[in-house]
Design a protein around this motif. Sequence first.
Motif, PDB file in Angstrom:
ATOM      1  N   VAL A 131       5.812 -22.369  25.767  1.00 27.57           N
ATOM      2  CA  VAL A 131       5.737 -22.110  24.324  1.00 27.57           C
ATOM      3  C   VAL A 131       4.723 -23.026  23.656  1.00 27.57           C
ATOM      4  N   ARG A 132       3.884 -22.431  22.846  1.00 27.90           N
ATOM      5  CA  ARG A 132       2.844 -23.170  22.137  1.00 27.90           C
ATOM      6  C   ARG A 132       3.471 -24.063  21.070  1.00 27.90           C
ATOM      7  N   PRO A 133       3.051 -25.309  20.949  1.00 30.81           N
ATOM      8  CA  PRO A 133       3.597 -26.198  19.918  1.00 30.81           C
ATOM      9  C   PRO A 133       3.472 -25.573  18.532  1.00 30.81           C
ATOM     10  N   GLY A 134       4.556 -25.608  17.783  1.00 28.78           N
ATOM     11  CA  GLY A 134       4.552 -25.035  16.445  1.00 28.78           C
ATOM     12  C   GLY A 134       5.021 -23.610  16.384  1.00 28.78           C
ATOM     13  N   PHE A 168       3.009 -18.189  23.288  1.00 24.98           N
ATOM     14  CA  PHE A 168       2.818 -18.965  24.503  1.00 24.98           C
ATOM     15  C   PHE A 168       1.385 -19.469  24.592  1.00 24.98           C
ATOM     16  N   ARG A 169       1.225 -20.564  25.280  1.00 24.52           N
ATOM     17  CA  ARG A 169      -0.105 -21.107  25.532  1.00 24.52           C
ATOM     18  C   ARG A 169      -0.885 -20.160  26.438  1.00 24.52           C
ATOM     19  N   PRO A 170      -2.188 -20.105  26.309  1.00 24.90           N
ATOM     20  CA  PRO A 170      -2.997 -19.220  27.166  1.00 24.90           C
ATOM     21  C   PRO A 170      -3.050 -19.750  28.603  1.00 24.90           C
ATOM     22  N   VAL A 171      -2.270 -19.165  29.469  1.00 20.57           N
ATOM     23  CA  VAL A 171      -2.211 -19.577  30.874  1.00 20.57           C
ATOM     24  C   VAL A 171      -2.356 -18.341  31.749  1.00 20.57           C
ATOM     25  N   ASP A 172      -2.558 -18.557  33.025  1.00 20.34           N
ATOM     26  CA  ASP A 172      -2.579 -17.443  33.969  1.00 20.34           C
ATOM     27  C   ASP A 172      -1.148 -16.942  34.137  1.00 20.34           C
TER      28      ASP A 172
END
Length: 246
Positions: free
Chosen positions: A217-220, A172-176
Motif C-alpha cells: 500500500v502506497r503511503p497516504g 499500491f506502489r508501482p511494483v511488478d
Amino acid sequence: MTIASGKQKSAQYTASMAQAPIPQEQRSGLSRQLVTSELLDTATALFAKKGYESTTLLDIAKALGISRPGLYNYVSSKEELLIMLVEQVSQGLAEVLEQLTARADLSPTQKLRDVVALLVRQRTQHPDQFRILDRSETVLPEPVGSEHREAKRKILREVMAVIETGIERGEFRPVDARTAALSLLGMCNWVAWWFSRGSDVEETVATVTDLAQNMLVRPGAPGPEAETTRTVEEIRTLLDRLAPRR
C-alpha cells in the motif's frame, strides 16, 4: 453487508434452523462432510509423521477409530486422499479467491487483506494438509496433477489481478505484480511450515495481513478502516466453502 445485518441474518437463520427439523438426507450429508474433514486431517497428520508411502489405510482407520471396511465408505485408496486434498486445498481455494476478488464492493486494499487473511487462516488451521500436498506434487496421479497445477496458476492470477488493480487506482506502489504476488503467496504458504499448534491464530493472521499491506500500500492511501469492516465470521464463512466435496 454490514456487521449488524450480518448478525441479524445469522440470528434469523439460527432461529429458523432451531424450529425446523433437518431432513434425514441433509443430516447424512453434514455427517459425511464432518467425517471426511476429520479423515483428511488424520490422514495428513499420519503422512507427516510416517511418510506417505509408509502409511497404510489400516493405520488411518485405526487413528480414526473405525474399521478398515468402514473407511472404504469414504475413500478407497491413498491416491484418492491426495485427490481430495487437491479439491480442498488448491481447487477449492482458487474458486473462493475468484469469488472474493470479483466483489465490486471491496477496494484493492481490502481485497488484499481478505485474501491474505483467508490464506493464512487456512494454513494455520490445516497445516499438515498443505505440507503433504506440497511435498506430493510430483507424484499426484493424472488428471488431478494437472488440475492442481492449474488451480495454483489460477490462485496466482487472482492475487496478481488484485495487485494490478491496486496499482492502477493508486492504492499500491508501482511494483511488478507477478513478483509481488509470488512473494505474498510464499509468505502465506510458509506459515504452514512454522506455525505451532496452540499458538494464537488471530495474532498470526493479523501480523501477516499487516505485513502484506505495508509491503504494497502506497503511503497516504486510505486504509481498510475507511471501508466497511469485514468480520472474522465472514472470513470463516469463506473457509467453510473449502469443505471436502465427498
